[in-house]
Design a protein around this motif. Structure first.
Motif, PDB file in Angstrom:
ATOM      1  N   ALA A  52       0.905  -1.146   0.087  1.00 31.69           N
ATOM      2  CA  ALA A  52       0.201   0.170   0.074  1.00 31.69           C
ATOM      3  C   ALA A  52       1.075   1.106   0.028  1.00 31.69           C
ATOM      4  O   ALA A  52       2.069   1.354   0.204  1.00 31.69           O
ATOM      5  CB  ALA A  52      -0.993   0.045   1.133  1.00 31.69           C
ATOM      6  N   ASP A  53       0.092   2.208  -0.112  1.00 32.49           N
ATOM      7  CA  ASP A  53       0.886   3.741  -0.071  1.00 32.49           C
ATOM      8  C   ASP A  53       0.960   4.237   1.365  1.00 32.49           C
ATOM      9  O   ASP A  53       1.510   5.156   1.758  1.00 32.49           O
ATOM     10  CB  ASP A  53       0.130   4.854  -0.855  1.00 32.49           C
ATOM     11  CG  ASP A  53       0.121   4.169  -2.288  1.00 32.49           C
ATOM     12  OD1 ASP A  53       1.091   3.971  -2.984  1.00 32.49           O
ATOM     13  OD2 ASP A  53      -1.136   4.125  -2.828  1.00 32.49           O
ATOM     14  N   ALA A  54       0.009   3.723   2.356  1.00 34.49           N
ATOM     15  CA  ALA A  54      -0.120   4.081   3.503  1.00 34.49           C
ATOM     16  C   ALA A  54      -0.521   3.146   4.557  1.00 34.49           C
ATOM     17  O   ALA A  54      -1.320   2.182   3.863  1.00 34.49           O
ATOM     18  CB  ALA A  54      -0.664   5.580   3.919  1.00 34.49           C
ATOM     19  N   ILE A  55      -0.182   3.166   5.696  1.00 32.75           N
ATOM     20  CA  ILE A  55      -0.971   2.150   6.617  1.00 32.75           C
ATOM     21  C   ILE A  55      -1.624   2.778   7.863  1.00 32.75           C
ATOM     22  O   ILE A  55      -1.185   3.889   8.293  1.00 32.75           O
ATOM     23  CB  ILE A  55       0.141   0.944   7.279  1.00 32.75           C
ATOM     24  CG1 ILE A  55       0.860   0.050   5.977  1.00 32.75           C
ATOM     25  CG2 ILE A  55      -0.718  -0.052   8.136  1.00 32.75           C
ATOM     26  CD1 ILE A  55       2.184  -0.725   6.638  1.00 32.75           C
ATOM     27  N   VAL A  56      -2.747   2.213   8.252  1.00 30.98           N
ATOM     28  CA  VAL A  56      -3.364   2.582   9.461  1.00 30.98           C
ATOM     29  C   VAL A  56      -3.628   1.523  10.170  1.00 30.98           C
ATOM     30  O   VAL A  56      -3.950   0.546  10.027  1.00 30.98           O
ATOM     31  CB  VAL A  56      -4.797   3.584   9.170  1.00 30.98           C
ATOM     32  CG1 VAL A  56      -4.421   4.731   8.650  1.00 30.98           C
ATOM     33  CG2 VAL A  56      -5.752   2.545   8.489  1.00 30.98           C
ATOM     34  N   VAL A  57      -3.633   1.352  11.560  1.00 33.58           N
ATOM     35  CA  VAL A  57      -3.509   0.491  12.336  1.00 33.58           C
ATOM     36  C   VAL A  57      -4.506   0.870  13.848  1.00 33.58           C
ATOM     37  O   VAL A  57      -4.289   2.092  14.330  1.00 33.58           O
ATOM     38  CB  VAL A  57      -2.341  -0.111  12.924  1.00 33.58           C
ATOM     39  CG1 VAL A  57      -1.576   1.098  13.597  1.00 33.58           C
ATOM     40  CG2 VAL A  57      -2.363  -1.295  13.953  1.00 33.58           C
ATOM     41  N   ASP A  58      -5.386  -0.016  14.228  1.00 27.96           N
ATOM     42  CA  ASP A  58      -6.025   0.132  15.609  1.00 27.96           C
ATOM     43  C   ASP A  58      -5.208   0.136  16.731  1.00 27.96           C
ATOM     44  O   ASP A  58      -4.504  -0.801  16.916  1.00 27.96           O
ATOM     45  CB  ASP A  58      -7.168  -1.038  15.652  1.00 27.96           C
ATOM     46  CG  ASP A  58      -8.042  -0.626  16.732  1.00 27.96           C
ATOM     47  OD1 ASP A  58      -7.876  -0.070  17.529  1.00 27.96           O
ATOM     48  OD2 ASP A  58      -9.472  -1.175  16.680  1.00 27.96           O
ATOM     49  N   VAL A  59      -4.906   1.255  17.627  1.00 26.25           N
ATOM     50  CA  VAL A  59      -4.181   1.600  18.809  1.00 26.25           C
ATOM     51  C   VAL A  59      -4.620   1.092  19.857  1.00 26.25           C
ATOM     52  O   VAL A  59      -4.364   1.291  20.985  1.00 26.25           O
ATOM     53  CB  VAL A  59      -3.503   2.730  18.517  1.00 26.25           C
ATOM     54  CG1 VAL A  59      -2.548   2.973  17.293  1.00 26.25           C
ATOM     55  CG2 VAL A  59      -4.412   3.973  18.687  1.00 26.25           C
ATOM     56  N   GLY A  60      -6.246   0.549  20.012  1.00 29.49           N
ATOM     57  CA  GLY A  60      -6.934   0.191  21.036  1.00 29.49           C
ATOM     58  C   GLY A  60      -7.879   1.357  21.653  1.00 29.49           C
ATOM     59  O   GLY A  60      -8.246   2.127  20.849  1.00 29.49           O
ATOM     60  N   ILE A  83       6.716   3.782   3.944  1.00 33.72           N
ATOM     61  CA  ILE A  83       5.580   4.688   3.959  1.00 33.72           C
ATOM     62  C   ILE A  83       4.825   5.143   5.182  1.00 33.72           C
ATOM     63  O   ILE A  83       5.324   4.448   6.453  1.00 33.72           O
ATOM     64  CB  ILE A  83       4.419   3.698   3.209  1.00 33.72           C
ATOM     65  CG1 ILE A  83       4.189   2.438   4.131  1.00 33.72           C
ATOM     66  CG2 ILE A  83       4.713   3.161   1.765  1.00 33.72           C
ATOM     67  CD1 ILE A  83       2.883   1.358   3.603  1.00 33.72           C
ATOM     68  N   PRO A  84       3.895   5.982   5.133  1.00 29.31           N
ATOM     69  CA  PRO A  84       3.393   6.633   6.364  1.00 29.31           C
ATOM     70  C   PRO A  84       2.699   5.578   7.144  1.00 29.31           C
ATOM     71  O   PRO A  84       2.111   4.713   6.604  1.00 29.31           O
ATOM     72  CB  PRO A  84       2.815   7.841   5.907  1.00 29.31           C
ATOM     73  CG  PRO A  84       3.053   8.058   4.711  1.00 29.31           C
ATOM     74  CD  PRO A  84       3.359   6.743   3.916  1.00 29.31           C
ATOM     75  N   LEU A  85       2.514   5.665   8.499  1.00 26.10           N
ATOM     76  CA  LEU A  85       1.710   4.802   9.353  1.00 26.10           C
ATOM     77  C   LEU A  85       1.129   5.984  10.287  1.00 26.10           C
ATOM     78  O   LEU A  85       1.603   6.660  10.709  1.00 26.10           O
ATOM     79  CB  LEU A  85       2.717   4.038  10.253  1.00 26.10           C
ATOM     80  CG  LEU A  85       1.964   3.326  11.089  1.00 26.10           C
ATOM     81  CD1 LEU A  85       0.990   2.350  10.631  1.00 26.10           C
ATOM     82  CD2 LEU A  85       3.210   2.276  11.892  1.00 26.10           C
ATOM     83  N   HIS A  86      -0.204   5.659  10.393  1.00 27.05           N
ATOM     84  CA  HIS A  86      -0.935   6.370  11.563  1.00 27.05           C
ATOM     85  C   HIS A  86      -1.826   5.415  12.371  1.00 27.05           C
ATOM     86  O   HIS A  86      -2.155   4.321  11.878  1.00 27.05           O
ATOM     87  CB  HIS A  86      -1.981   7.392  10.766  1.00 27.05           C
ATOM     88  CG  HIS A  86      -1.083   8.325   9.818  1.00 27.05           C
ATOM     89  ND1 HIS A  86      -0.163   9.463  10.594  1.00 27.05           N
ATOM     90  CD2 HIS A  86      -0.945   8.573   8.636  1.00 27.05           C
ATOM     91  CE1 HIS A  86       0.585  10.051   9.598  1.00 27.05           C
ATOM     92  NE2 HIS A  86      -0.087   9.693   8.470  1.00 27.05           N
ATOM     93  N   GLY A  87      -2.353   5.912  13.476  1.00 28.23           N
ATOM     94  CA  GLY A  87      -3.466   5.202  14.245  1.00 28.23           C
ATOM     95  C   GLY A  87      -4.768   5.648  14.244  1.00 28.23           C
ATOM     96  O   GLY A  87      -5.023   6.891  13.927  1.00 28.23           O
ATOM     97  N   TYR A  88      -5.687   4.701  14.740  1.00 26.09           N
ATOM     98  CA  TYR A  88      -7.133   5.135  15.160  1.00 26.09           C
ATOM     99  C   TYR A  88      -7.554   4.337  16.283  1.00 26.09           C
ATOM    100  O   TYR A  88      -6.925   3.372  16.695  1.00 26.09           O
ATOM    101  CB  TYR A  88      -7.992   5.188  13.862  1.00 26.09           C
ATOM    102  CG  TYR A  88      -8.150   3.583  13.395  1.00 26.09           C
ATOM    103  CD1 TYR A  88      -9.113   2.860  13.831  1.00 26.09           C
ATOM    104  CD2 TYR A  88      -7.274   3.049  12.604  1.00 26.09           C
ATOM    105  CE1 TYR A  88      -9.241   1.501  13.666  1.00 26.09           C
ATOM    106  CE2 TYR A  88      -7.535   1.709  11.852  1.00 26.09           C
ATOM    107  CZ  TYR A  88      -8.424   0.906  12.743  1.00 26.09           C
ATOM    108  OH  TYR A  88      -8.618  -0.666  12.572  1.00 26.09           O
ATOM    109  N   SER A  89      -8.612   4.803  17.070  1.00 28.66           N
ATOM    110  CA  SER A  89      -9.022   4.089  18.090  1.00 28.66           C
ATOM    111  C   SER A  89      -9.943   2.955  17.833  1.00 28.66           C
ATOM    112  O   SER A  89     -11.122   3.096  17.016  1.00 28.66           O
ATOM    113  CB  SER A  89      -9.440   4.914  19.289  1.00 28.66           C
ATOM    114  OG  SER A  89     -10.693   5.389  18.931  1.00 28.66           O
ATOM    115  N   ALA A  90     -10.007   2.160  18.522  1.00 31.45           N
ATOM    116  CA  ALA A  90     -11.363   1.116  18.448  1.00 31.45           C
ATOM    117  C   ALA A  90     -12.515   1.417  18.674  1.00 31.45           C
ATOM    118  O   ALA A  90     -13.668   1.256  17.808  1.00 31.45           O
ATOM    119  CB  ALA A  90     -10.783  -0.333  19.377  1.00 31.45           C
TER     120      ALA A  90
END
Length: 208
Positions: A52-60, A83-90
């Motif tokens: 991918a061009d970027a990743i997002v991951v659930d950080v809890g 590539i960029p990496l960011h988080g989001y909340s569950a």
């Protein structure tokens, strides 16, 4: 624009490859504690191996182990692919999904925690704005505190049972729903535990 979404914060293992917001590959299954063994094969099975061009991951918050597994994999892939990496909340992802069929009033999200506790957070009726901070509370205590008639999330059924009233709608974070919250401010790719972790890495101990 391709985006890899990784979500292992709850009992569900959910990954998706989105192209311009539309899923072109996904895996979603309630695996319980099997995230470590199943995550990388699930990503590898996506188109182009999930590249991918970027990743997002659930950080809890959620499962301490699950949160760490997802973030570790996301960090490794982001580094390897540069590539960029960011988080989001569950809770934010569950709330946005719940709001699609919610009939007014606060959206109350509950997620299974440990030691007889539930993580919880409330949102506006559209699911886009948190009205409380993320907290972890014993189920018996939360039953007296949270009076929303409809509860959403993996912990909803346990809380409704403890209260003896209300409706429970079990929802797990689904990676394909990420476009619902894509407009929210991104979070750092660091764990949100919601309470003291049962076990921490040596680096986390040093930082605490």
């Amino acid at each position: 624009m391709r985006l890899l979404v990784i979500d292992t914060a709850t009992q569900a293992l959910s990954v998706a490859l989105l192209e311009d917001g539309a899923p072109i590959g996904r895996f979603h299954e309630v695996v319980g504690r099997g995230h470590a063994e199943a995550l990388l094969p699930a990503i590898a099975a996506l188109p182009d191996g999930g590249r991918a061009d970027a990743i997002v991951v659930d950080v809890g918050p959620g499962s301490f182990t699950g949160v760490r597994i997802g973030i570790a994999a996301a960090r490794a892939l982001a580094l390897a692919w540069n590539i960029p990496l960011h988080g989001y909340s569950a809770p934010s992802l569950i709330a946005a999904k719940a709001a699609q069929n919610h009939d007014g009033g606060p959206v109350a999200i509950t997620i299974t925690g440990g030691h007889g506790e539930l993580f919880w957070q409330c949102f506006t009726a559209d699911g886009m704005t948190a009205t409380t901070a993320i907290a972890s509370t014993p189920i018996a205590e939360l039953a007296q505190l949270l009076d929303a008639p409809i509860l959403y999330g993996a912990g909803a059924e346990a809380l409704v049972t403890a209260r003896g009233s209300g409706a429970a709608i079990t929802l797990y974070p689904d990676a394909t729903d990420y476009p619902l919250i894509a407009g929210l401010a991104a979070l750092p790719p660091s764990p949100i535990y919601g309470r003291g972790a049962d076990a921490m890495t040596m680096a986390e101990r040093a930082a605490s």
